[in-house]
Design an enzyme around this catalytic site. Structure first.
Site, PDB file in Angstrom:
ATOM      1  N   ASP A 285      72.875 -46.762  -1.120  1.00 20.48           N
ATOM      2  CA  ASP A 285      72.095 -45.786  -0.358  1.00 20.48           C
ATOM      3  C   ASP A 285      71.162 -45.121  -1.365  1.00 20.48           C
ATOM      4  O   ASP A 285      71.613 -44.393  -2.252  1.00 20.48           O
ATOM      5  CB  ASP A 285      73.051 -44.757   0.273  1.00 20.48           C
ATOM      6  CG  ASP A 285      72.311 -43.648   1.030  1.00 20.48           C
ATOM      7  OD1 ASP A 285      71.065 -43.608   0.988  1.00 20.48           O
ATOM      8  OD2 ASP A 285      73.008 -42.813   1.656  1.00 20.48           O
TER       9      ASP A 285
ATOM     10  N   TRP B 187      77.347 -37.607   1.257  1.00 12.80           N
ATOM     11  CA  TRP B 187      76.726 -38.768   1.920  1.00 12.80           C
ATOM     12  C   TRP B 187      77.620 -39.990   1.808  1.00 12.80           C
ATOM     13  O   TRP B 187      77.738 -40.765   2.761  1.00 12.80           O
ATOM     14  CB  TRP B 187      75.316 -39.028   1.394  1.00 12.80           C
ATOM     15  CG  TRP B 187      74.369 -37.963   1.849  1.00 12.80           C
ATOM     16  CD1 TRP B 187      73.715 -37.066   1.074  1.00 12.80           C
ATOM     17  CD2 TRP B 187      74.003 -37.656   3.209  1.00 12.80           C
ATOM     18  NE1 TRP B 187      72.967 -36.212   1.850  1.00 12.80           N
ATOM     19  CE2 TRP B 187      73.120 -36.549   3.162  1.00 12.80           C
ATOM     20  CE3 TRP B 187      74.345 -38.191   4.452  1.00 12.80           C
ATOM     21  CZ2 TRP B 187      72.560 -35.979   4.313  1.00 12.80           C
ATOM     22  CZ3 TRP B 187      73.788 -37.628   5.607  1.00 12.80           C
ATOM     23  CH2 TRP B 187      72.914 -36.535   5.525  1.00 12.80           C
TER      24      TRP B 187
ATOM     25  N   LYS C 209      62.595 -38.369   2.167  1.00 17.34           N
ATOM     26  CA  LYS C 209      62.918 -37.666   0.926  1.00 17.34           C
ATOM     27  C   LYS C 209      61.838 -37.929  -0.123  1.00 17.34           C
ATOM     28  O   LYS C 209      61.376 -37.016  -0.787  1.00 17.34           O
ATOM     29  CB  LYS C 209      64.278 -38.121   0.382  1.00 17.34           C
ATOM     30  CG  LYS C 209      65.409 -38.107   1.410  1.00 17.34           C
ATOM     31  CD  LYS C 209      66.002 -36.737   1.636  1.00 17.34           C
ATOM     32  CE  LYS C 209      66.867 -36.635   2.886  1.00 17.34           C
ATOM     33  NZ  LYS C 209      68.047 -37.489   2.919  1.00 17.34           N
TER      34      LYS C 209
HETATM   35  C1  PLP Z   1      69.273 -37.646   3.846  1.00 16.04           C
HETATM   36  C2  PLP Z   1      70.264 -38.643   3.444  1.00 16.04           C
HETATM   37  C3  PLP Z   1      70.934 -39.450   4.378  1.00 16.04           C
HETATM   38  C4  PLP Z   1      70.731 -39.297   5.865  1.00 16.04           C
HETATM   39  O1  PLP Z   1      69.443 -39.656   6.209  1.00 16.04           O
HETATM   40  P1  PLP Z   1      68.910 -39.581   7.718  1.00 16.04           P
HETATM   41  O2  PLP Z   1      67.583 -40.242   7.580  1.00 16.04           O
HETATM   42  O3  PLP Z   1      68.824 -38.136   8.090  1.00 16.04           O
HETATM   43  O4  PLP Z   1      69.841 -40.324   8.567  1.00 16.04           O
HETATM   44  C5  PLP Z   1      71.814 -40.396   3.919  1.00 16.04           C
HETATM   45  N1  PLP Z   1      72.038 -40.557   2.598  1.00 16.04           N
HETATM   46  C6  PLP Z   1      71.418 -39.809   1.673  1.00 16.04           C
HETATM   47  C7  PLP Z   1      71.700 -40.032   0.220  1.00 16.04           C
HETATM   48  C8  PLP Z   1      70.510 -38.827   2.070  1.00 16.04           C
HETATM   49  O5  PLP Z   1      69.876 -38.087   1.150  1.00 16.04           O
END
Ligand code: PLP
Length: 360
Positions: free
Chosen positions: A172, A102, A196
């Site tokens: 993030d 990521w 998540k």
């Molecule tokens: C799932 C995830 C993303 C991407 O998320 P989307 O909502 O599918 O764009 C980015 N960073 C992390 C750490 C993730 O777990």
């Protein structure tokens, strides 16, 4: 009680209580005669849901008045672009720490919009650790410093909040949102998709220091400017109303669990149960340095990839779902977000033990 435990990395398990409440309110929300899905986003019913969700999130995370909370769409992936478009001046540069897939995606996207320095990377050991801060090659005049607090695929989580000095710190937090206390005030911006740890797909939450707003690049789409969303209280256009409503129910559920400190204790207990078992046997392996292991996403391998299919088949028969690892890593991955009950982790460890006995 449902009969399965869902270990999906996202969209992921939600608290059963929340799903039951949403089901009970599906046709008629609080005597309004409407489903939340059918309500005008500007009506007083939905407005009350939206405002309560923001209040509860602020309370849970201790978000100070200096920071705005934005309910957006486009996923964390859109934030990979919105972030530089708002915080990285055309001739500036930004610092990024690379701890996995990521982070790598965030770096790649930011490079479309400006100069990016990778101040540290754990690629030399297949992204199985967080590089120690003493080795980071940061620049004092970076527009911001970006890190991924929890790498969902590699199962690597920052055990500390980076010290960015005067440089704005950006995280993030998609996959460890609300799983442990974080010092919001130390961050200039935090973002994460809801699917998540918070609610359904379709909602992205951004928490941003208000004094950083208003510097978006000229010529970008209105929808990409944080300030426009902040000024409109996330009602510039139709927000993802259903997703905000479910997130709001999850926030109330979290408050009943003792808030973030309460859920953190349960997350520690759940992760310990699985890691202790992994460490007690040579049959299964987890490659991540102990200090940097994720409490949310736990990848593990069997001694032979040929055992993956029978392991997954037996797991499914026991109601243990979505344990297959990410295609880039292989093996297994157990995502044990806030809403995963400890019984689910116990059932998984029981199955792992049984499988080891018959195949070890
Ligand atoms: C799932 C995830 C993303 C991407 O998320 P989307 O909502 O599918 O764009 C980015 N960073 C992390 C750490 C993730 O777990």
């Amino acid at each position: 009680m449902r009969q399965v435990f869902n270990f999906s990395a996202g969209p992921a398990v939600l608290p059963e209580e929340v799903l039951a409440q949403a089901a009970a309110e599906m046709l008629d929300w609080h005597g309004s005669g409407q489903s939340v899905m059918e309500m005008s986003h500007r009506g007083k019913e939905y407005m009350s849901i939206h405002e309560q969700a923001e209040r509860d999130l602020r309370e849970l995370m201790g978000i100070p008045e200096s920071h705005a909370v934005l309910f957006l769409q486009g996923g964390a992936t859109l934030q990979f672009a919105m972030l530089p478009l708002n915080l990285l001046p055309e001739r500036g540069h930004a610092d990024y720490v690379n701890t996995g897939e990521w982070s790598t995606k965030a770096i790649k996207e930011a490079r479309r919009f400006g100069e990016v320095n990778v101040v540290a990377s754990s690629e030399d050991r297949q992204f199985t650790y967080v590089p120690p801060q003493s080795a980071w090659k940061r620049s004092p005049d970076a527009a911001y410093l970006h890190y991924c607090a929890n790498e969902t695929i590699g199962g690597v989580e920052f055990p500390f909040t980076p010290d960015a000095g005067k440089v704005p710190l950006v995280a993030d937090i998609s996959s460890n949102f609300l799983s442990r206390p974080v010092d919001v005030a130390k961050h200039a911006l935090m973002y994460g998709g809801a699917q998540k740890n918070i609610g359904p797909a379709g909602l992205t939450i951004v928490i941003v220091r208000k004094d950083l707003l208003g510097h978006a690049r000229a010529g970008i789409a209105t929808m990409l400017d944080y300030k426009v969303h902040a000024d409109a209280d996330s009602m510039l256009n139709t927000p993802p109303t259903w997703a905000v409503y479910i997130a709001g129910l999850v926030f109330q559920w979290l408050k009943r669990q003792g808030g973030v400190p309460g859920i953190e204790q349960r997350n520690i207990e759940k992760a310990k149960l699985l890691y202790d078992y992994l460490d007690s046997t040579a049959f299964y392996t987890n490659p991540v340095d102990r200090s940097d292991r994720s409490r949310m996403n736990i990848p593990f391998r069997l001694p032979d990839a040929a055992l993956d299919e029978p392991f997954l088949k037996g797991a499914k028969q026991r109601g243990l779902l979505q344990l297959k690892g990410h295609r880039s890593v292989g093996g297994m991955r157990a995502s044990i977000y806030n809403a995963m009950p400890i019984e689910g982790v116990r059932a998984l460890v029981d199955w792992m033990r049984e499988f080891e006995k018959s195949h070890g």
